[in-house]
Every structure is written in structure tokens, then in C-alpha cells.
Design an enzyme around this catalytic site. Sequence first.
Site, PDB file in Angstrom:
ATOM      1  CG  HIS A 174     -21.399  -5.854  26.311  1.00 48.82           C
ATOM      2  ND1 HIS A 174     -21.946  -4.861  24.816  1.00 48.82           N
ATOM      3  CD2 HIS A 174     -21.591  -6.654  26.190  1.00 48.82           C
ATOM      4  CE1 HIS A 174     -21.782  -6.551  24.120  1.00 48.82           C
ATOM      5  NE2 HIS A 174     -21.403  -7.612  25.526  1.00 48.82           N
ATOM      6  CB  CYS A 176     -22.130  -8.064  21.548  1.00 53.50           C
ATOM      7  SG  CYS A 176     -22.603  -9.985  21.857  1.00 53.50           S
ATOM      8  CD  GLN A 184     -22.126 -13.384  25.162  1.00 50.58           C
ATOM      9  OE1 GLN A 184     -21.135 -12.627  25.475  1.00 50.58           O
ATOM     10  NE2 GLN A 184     -22.292 -12.515  23.988  1.00 50.58           N
TER      11      GLN A 184
HETATM   12 NI    NI Z   1     -21.948  -9.488  24.465  1.00 56.56          NI
END
Ligand code: NI
Length: 154
Positions: A131, A89, A51
Amino acid sequence: MAIRKIRVEGDEVLRKKSKEVKEVTQKTLELIEDMFDTMYESYGVGLAAPQIGILKRIVVIDVTGEDPMVLINPEIIERSGEQTGEEGCLSLPGKSAIVTRPNHVVCKAFDANMEPITIEAEGLLARAVCHEVDHLDGILYRDIADGPVHDVED
Ligand code: NI
């Protein structure tokens, strides 16, 4: 200590498979610290290295604000029960969807000293572990959601 830029859906790095971590170097420790800083800055409960554009199997999680946890090369070895609820998210800002996850998981990983650890997680923590581990394989919650991804305000 630094806040890194969070990649959002559409960035191809989020769809790639992350690589196993072989050793924890000073640079790895700085990355982990930056991941925590970036997660807290955005009021997230979890963040995976891809991310922030780093394809390494590292996740940080803190579902209470007082239980920081780093999981290196995490592997979910047991899943049981079921929970269905809204999930968001940091890479899909302002969005959420209903996602069904196991309610209980057991996860093997390594800590920041590359010592093997096993954690048991329930409820929100189990959801967060699933997740974040999905992120390491290029999976976003949209892929497994029970319904459409919608604006949080809806
Ligand atoms: Ni996420």
C-alpha cells in the site's frame, strides 16, 4: 516533532510520482520523525511522504504499534501468495474497500542511515508495504480495489 497535515484524495500531490532519496540529511530525519508522529496521531499503520505533500520515496510503517519501520527508496523484489481483505488509507478518511494483495513480499530499501536493508513481510505487514509503496507511484487503493470504496460504517 510535529504533526503534519495529511493530504486527502483529490489533492493532486497524491497522484504524483515521488523522487528517490539521494542522501539523508537532518531535514530528512525530521521529516521521518514527523511522519511517525502524524501516523500515530491518526492511528494509522503506515504513511508515505506524499501523503504529507512531500514527493520523496520514504514510507513509515508500524502495524503493531511497537515495530516502527522506515523504508527509504523501497522496492518490492518478490511477491507471493494472496490475501483479500478490507483496506483503508489516511488519505481516504472514513473509507475502506476490499483489496487483494500478495500475502508475502520481500522488499529492499535503505534505513535512516542509508544502509541497505531487506525485509520480509507477511499478512498485514505485507499489505502495508504494498500500500505504502503504491503511494510513491501515485497509486491509491481505490485504483486496484475488488469492489467499491465505501464508508467504514457500512
Ligand atoms: Ni494510504
